[in-house]
Design a protein around this motif. Structure first.
Motif, mmCIF file in Angstrom:
data_model
loop_
_atom_site.group_PDB
_atom_site.id
_atom_site.type_symbol
_atom_site.label_atom_id
_atom_site.label_comp_id
_atom_site.label_asym_id
_atom_site.label_seq_id
_atom_site.Cartn_x
_atom_site.Cartn_y
_atom_site.Cartn_z
ATOM 1 N N SER A 120 0.842 -1.194 0.000
ATOM 2 C CA SER A 120 0.000 0.000 0.000
ATOM 3 C C SER A 120 0.879 1.245 0.000
ATOM 4 O O SER A 120 2.067 1.183 0.322
ATOM 5 N N LYS A 121 0.278 2.371 -0.330
ATOM 6 C CA LYS A 121 1.063 3.604 -0.402
ATOM 7 C C LYS A 121 1.578 4.045 0.964
ATOM 8 O O LYS A 121 2.438 4.920 1.058
ATOM 9 N N ASP A 122 1.027 3.421 2.041
ATOM 10 C CA ASP A 122 1.515 3.701 3.392
ATOM 11 C C ASP A 122 2.731 2.848 3.744
ATOM 12 O O ASP A 122 3.303 2.995 4.820
ATOM 13 N N SER A 137 5.843 -3.471 7.561
ATOM 14 C CA SER A 137 6.065 -2.149 6.983
ATOM 15 C C SER A 137 7.406 -2.124 6.242
ATOM 16 O O SER A 137 8.428 -2.557 6.778
ATOM 17 N N ALA A 139 8.087 0.831 4.601
ATOM 18 C CA ALA A 139 8.073 2.253 4.260
ATOM 19 C C ALA A 139 9.453 2.876 4.264
ATOM 20 O O ALA A 139 9.671 3.911 3.630
#
Length: 231
Positions: A120-122, A137, A139
């Motif tokens: 996801s974009k997160d 994560s 990110a």
């Protein structure tokens, strides 16, 4: 001392006839010319050998680079095409988990793949082949941050991938290259990133095939790390 040597030389010269002096000078000149020719031939031969070796190494390097480049270009365009699949663009807007069977099939169909996932974009791994790293994560990882802006290729060490390969008892690749692309929904909004981790097995096979022909190939990263070949 120099005067004494000069005197001895002149005394020796006085004992020789003109013909003997000319013969001695001619012999000395021939010896000097022979040494000069031998030195020149050795120098030219060494330079020519170095030039031929350099040219051969360039040819081997270009051949290896061309084969590897074509291999990675094929993977690049293949993975990028997935971002336009309707099944992927539809699922990311509703339930990304539906993509796991598709990712598993793709992962099994192409031996190059080690991991295929949608993030996801997160930065959360929403779905992945065999569920690997789902919910984690990423990110902070470079390939994800770059892919949010556009297509990205990252060849940094994949410790998580290596750990998973060891845990599953599969053939452990030397390193992985990640191909990551932004994915947009039907509203043309950024939904996340599609990533494929590609191991080096095919590149290693190319290297081994070339070495069977007597060529030694070493693949080095931009940072100077030896990725494949003798260390």
């Amino acid at each position: 001392m120099l005067t004494g040597l000069r005197g001895k030389f002149w005394a020796f010269e006085d004992r020789l006839s003109v013909r003997e002096q000319i013969a001695l000078a001619t012999a000395a000149l021939c010896l000097f010319v022979s040494f000069a020719i031998a030195f020149g031939a050795a120098y030219v031969g060494r330079e020519e050998a170095a030039r031929l070796i350099s040219r051969e190494m360039m040819q081997v390097s270009e051949t290896a680079a061309d084969r590897m480049d074509r291999h990675f270009q094929n993977i690049y365009h293949r993975v990028r095409s997935y971002t336009h699949f309707d099944v992927i663009r539809s699922a990311i807007s509703t339930d990304p988990k539906k993509l796991r069977p598709n990712f598993d099939r793709l992962n099994a169909s192409f031996p190059d793949y080690n991991w295929l996932a949608f993030v996801s974009k997160d930065g959360i791994v929403a779905v992945a082949s065999e569920g690997h790293r789902e919910g984690e994560s990423v990110a902070h990882e470079a390939w994800f941050l770059k892919a949010l802006q556009g297509p990205a290729i990252e060849d940094s060490p994949d410790l998580a991938g290596l750990t998973a390969a060891v845990a599953s008892g599969t053939d452990v690749p030397v390193a992985f290259v990640k191909f990551a692309f932004p994915v947009y929904n039907y509203s043309n909004e950024l939904a996340g990133v599609l990533v494929a981790a590609i191991h080096w097995r095919e590149i290693e096979e190319i290297r081994i095939a070339m070495e069977r022909n007597g060529d030694e190939v070493v693949v080095v990263s931009r940072s100077g790390e030896v990725l494949l070949g003798s260390r």
